[in-house]
Design an enzyme around this catalytic site. Structure first.
Site, mmCIF file in Angstrom:
data_model
loop_
_atom_site.group_PDB
_atom_site.id
_atom_site.type_symbol
_atom_site.label_atom_id
_atom_site.label_comp_id
_atom_site.label_asym_id
_atom_site.label_seq_id
_atom_site.Cartn_x
_atom_site.Cartn_y
_atom_site.Cartn_z
ATOM 1 N N ARG A 16 0.844 -1.201 0.000
ATOM 2 C CA ARG A 16 0.000 0.000 0.000
ATOM 3 C C ARG A 16 0.887 1.261 0.000
ATOM 4 O O ARG A 16 0.990 1.948 -1.004
ATOM 5 C CB ARG A 16 -0.933 -0.028 1.227
ATOM 6 N N ASP A 17 1.552 1.511 1.112
ATOM 7 C CA ASP A 17 2.331 2.740 1.267
ATOM 8 C C ASP A 17 3.409 2.833 0.189
ATOM 9 O O ASP A 17 3.654 3.896 -0.393
ATOM 10 C CB ASP A 17 2.965 2.742 2.669
ATOM 11 N N HIS A 210 4.501 3.922 13.043
ATOM 12 C CA HIS A 210 4.696 3.953 11.582
ATOM 13 C C HIS A 210 5.766 5.005 11.326
ATOM 14 O O HIS A 210 5.485 6.199 11.328
ATOM 15 C CB HIS A 210 3.373 4.296 10.897
ATOM 16 N N HIS A 212 9.345 6.600 9.400
ATOM 17 C CA HIS A 212 10.031 6.730 8.116
ATOM 18 C C HIS A 212 11.523 6.956 8.339
ATOM 19 O O HIS A 212 11.944 7.390 9.403
ATOM 20 C CB HIS A 212 9.429 7.893 7.327
ATOM 21 N N CYS A 243 4.736 9.830 1.153
ATOM 22 C CA CYS A 243 3.385 10.374 1.103
ATOM 23 C C CYS A 243 3.339 11.386 -0.031
ATOM 24 O O CYS A 243 4.087 12.354 -0.020
ATOM 25 C CB CYS A 243 2.996 11.038 2.418
ATOM 26 N N ASN A 252 9.693 4.530 3.944
ATOM 27 C CA ASN A 252 9.368 3.882 5.208
ATOM 28 C C ASN A 252 10.605 3.179 5.749
ATOM 29 O O ASN A 252 11.556 2.922 5.023
ATOM 30 C CB ASN A 252 8.272 2.826 4.979
#
Ligand code: ZN
Length: 311
Positions: A16-17, A210, A212, A243, A252
């Site tokens: 996803r990310d 979460h 980065h 993002c 990430n």
């Protein structure tokens, strides 16, 4: 390797990310091969897609198909990101176990990312919780408080506002709220301070970290969060991700490096590093031309390395 002894949950967010942040569109068949390889390595939670209009994110146009595929694996928690009620309805219809909703602590990022104020997002959450309760009471709802450690648009994000927001989302019925360093601004001292405040505010509803690696502090921040009692970590194979609405935010925490850190410390992740490296090759084949990051897979495991920290 039994799940019962897992001490830290690695939640893979790459499909996803990672995939939504790059130009290439990975074909559905390659996504499936990758998810399969991740599962074979021992990963038991994967954020497989986001449910957003395909015209905004063509990389995620096959979200429902990918969810249905991921649901064929036993004991795999299948997660999808949704920005609003419409996305939540589609994700639940596709069969997800858990939805995750980004709610920005930064007022500016909230408007840029979902075109809603923070207060409007709380209202949206109420609708999502209402829908979940009525139609899929077993589906877990998680909020990631985005830009919790700083924002590329407005700069500093007051910690009181982050905690206020976490309390609000739990109050409307969300199951857990974690903290996201969307922009890679965080440092270990800040991580410890804010996760401690989060736990004091919402107790065991405090969720995942979460984090980065934009400024190279990803692993240091994960360790700081671990020392503060966090036991669930989002990371992305090959460090894919960022993002699209937080300019300059990239990368990430690398799953391979994170698993290595914990396993070398003797903290069981339930994940096999060798099989994780095989999954990395599956990812590489699915994304020709894209940069795949990670220190440990490039350097190799230390000579004589074994789990439990002894080399
Ligand atoms: Zn991220």
């Amino acid at each position: 390797m039994s799940n019962a002894s897992i001490e830290v949950l690695i939640s893979e967010v790459g499909p996803r990310d990672g995939l939504q942040s790059i130009q290439s569109i990975m074909p559905t068949a390659n996504k499936e091969l990758w998810i399969n390889a991740l599962y074979q390595s021992g990963i038991r939670e994967i954020e497989v897609a986001s449910f957003v209009p395909a015209k905004l994110l063509p990389q995620m146009a096959d979200a429902a198909d990918v969810v249905r595929y991921a649901k064929t694996f036993p004991d795999l928690t299948v997660l999808a990101l949704v920005p609003n009620l419409k996305g939540a309805e589609a994700a639940i219809q596709a069969g997800v176990d858990k939805i995750t909703i980004p709610v920005s602590a930064s007022a500016a990022h909230s408007l840029a990312n979902v075109r809603k104020t923070r207060e409007e997002m709380i209202e949206e959450l109420k609708k999502i919780i209402g829908f979940r309760n009525a139609h899929a009471p077993l589906v877990q709802v998680e909020v990631g408080i985005a830009t919790a450690f700083g924002c590329t648009l407005q700069g500093m994000v007051p910690e009181d506002e982050v905690i206020w927001l976490a309390e609000q989302v739990i109050e409307v019925g969300v199951d857990e709220a974690g903290l996201s360093d969307t922009t890679g601004y965080a440092n270990p001292a800040q991580i410890k301070r804010l996760f401690k405040r989060l736990r004091n505010a919402i107790g065991n509803k405090a969720g995942a970290a979460h984090l980065h690696n934009t400024r190279g502090l990803g692993l240091a921040n994960c360790l700081a969060a671990y020392e503060e009692g966090v036991r669930s970590f989002d990371s992305s194979m090959g460090g894919l991700g960022g993002c699209p609405y937080a300019p300059g935010a990239s990368g990430n925490v690398v799953t391979e490096d994170l698993v290595f850190m914990f396993e070398a410390m003797g903290v069981n992740t339930g994940v096999s590093l060798e099989k994780l490296f095989e999954a990395r090759e599956v990812l590489r084949l699915g994304l020709p031309g894209e940069a795949i990051y990670g220190m440990v897979p490039e350097a190799g495991l230390p000579k004589g390395f074994s789990k439990k920290g002894s080399i």
